[in-house]
Write an enzyme that holds these catalytic residues in place. Sequence first.
Site, PDB file in Angstrom:
ATOM      1  N   ASN A  13       0.872  -1.176   0.000  1.00  0.00           N
ATOM      2  CA  ASN A  13       0.000   0.000   0.000  1.00  0.00           C
ATOM      3  C   ASN A  13       0.908   1.224   0.000  1.00  0.00           C
ATOM      4  O   ASN A  13       1.443   1.604   1.039  1.00  0.00           O
ATOM      5  CB  ASN A  13      -0.916  -0.015   1.225  1.00  0.00           C
ATOM      6  N   ARG A  70      -2.679  -2.103  -3.483  1.00  0.00           N
ATOM      7  CA  ARG A  70      -3.858  -1.258  -3.320  1.00  0.00           C
ATOM      8  C   ARG A  70      -3.775  -0.106  -4.310  1.00  0.00           C
ATOM      9  O   ARG A  70      -2.772   0.607  -4.390  1.00  0.00           O
ATOM     10  CB  ARG A  70      -3.910  -0.678  -1.906  1.00  0.00           C
ATOM     11  N   HIS A 159     -13.066   2.974  -0.154  1.00  0.00           N
ATOM     12  CA  HIS A 159     -13.040   2.039   0.988  1.00  0.00           C
ATOM     13  C   HIS A 159     -13.657   0.697   0.612  1.00  0.00           C
ATOM     14  O   HIS A 159     -14.144  -0.039   1.462  1.00  0.00           O
ATOM     15  CB  HIS A 159     -13.792   2.614   2.207  1.00  0.00           C
ATOM     16  N   ARG A 220     -12.076  16.232   5.952  1.00  0.00           N
ATOM     17  CA  ARG A 220     -12.962  16.471   4.815  1.00  0.00           C
ATOM     18  C   ARG A 220     -14.347  16.857   5.305  1.00  0.00           C
ATOM     19  O   ARG A 220     -14.857  16.292   6.276  1.00  0.00           O
ATOM     20  CB  ARG A 220     -13.051  15.227   3.930  1.00  0.00           C
ATOM     21  N   GLU A 360      -8.061  -4.607   5.635  1.00  0.00           N
ATOM     22  CA  GLU A 360      -7.995  -4.345   4.203  1.00  0.00           C
ATOM     23  C   GLU A 360      -6.843  -5.092   3.538  1.00  0.00           C
ATOM     24  O   GLU A 360      -6.956  -5.538   2.394  1.00  0.00           O
ATOM     25  CB  GLU A 360      -7.871  -2.837   3.967  1.00  0.00           C
TER      26      GLU A 360
END
Length: 373
Positions: A13, A70, A159, A220, A360
């Site tokens: 990742n 990823r 996600h 955000r 993940e």
Amino acid sequence: MSGRLAGAVLVLNCGSSSLKYRLFDGADTLAHGLVERIGEPGGDAADHGAALGSVLSTLDLTGLAAVGHRVVHGGPDFSAPAVVDDAVVDAVRRLIPLAPLHNPANLAGIEVARRLLPNVPQVAVFDTAFHATMPEATATYAIDVEVARRLRVRKYGFHGTSHAYVSRCAATLLGRPPAEVNVITLHLGNGASACAVHGGRSIATTMGMTPLPGLVMGTRSGDIDPAVVFHLHRVGGMSIDEIDNLLNRDGGLRGLAGENDMRAVLRRRSEGDAAATLAFDVYCTRIKQYVGAYLALLGRLDAIAFTAGVGENAPVVRAAALAGLAGLGIAVDPDRNARAEPVISPPGSPVTVCVIPTDEEFEIAEQTRHALA
């Protein structure tokens, strides 16, 4: 999804200045780590090539069968993991305008790994792919269709690896196959999104063409009236870059309370701080709004699953986000919630509320095996 590929899988990742890795043998983790501040003064490595070279020199790669990467944005091109070849690399590069902060670093990791491990198959696993099953009515924005087609403007969602993994775990927790279970997954970390999963398939998610909309996040804003952007530019005199920073880097919890860490917000809230209290209330109210909306889309709800840093570790957030929903069959048991038990709803509740740690990297490894089966 069960692994069908024999041998170890290395999951990479790559962020803009970081490299996170994990080496799997089946479900077992053989090694893991993080290289930070890549390319920065005093950092751990000069570039991603040096970082990955250093990592590979420390690992026993005997029996390495594949590398899983990823990749944040697969755009309209990728609805499943893809075995990497030159065409996939070119496609990921073309998608950089849709994810300018993420895809370049993901691409760098792929290119370096292909160079350093030329005989090992590489697989790109896309955050957006799980949401490719969204109906057109959910994924389409109501703007001129030709403009949307030309510029690839639509809802993609993110996600995806987390929502896929957690929704499947929720079905397992209920003792039922994923195809029979409807779940709302709540991935609440510094980035946050909700997903409505109908029979194992994403039918709606809160993030859109970019990771900005939807839930309130660490930095955000989440949902905002699009005309606010015009107002900030025309009346406030702000440039596009300044507005981008305001919404993406200085919004969310940071914009409301000056903190992007929920732990700090909760501490200040417990001390009676008004700004932190408002930030908490806005954050939890937004979650509740989407739970209600997704219940309507699903028609029948079997489970709600909290995951990621805030979802797994903040009982007060879980309680507040679902407070007052008992009439919809949704409730949280205070004692179970405080202990973060796998099931935090009262016994016999129509909707099972659960806490499921996401993984993940494991999901990427599983999808890598599946792609190469």
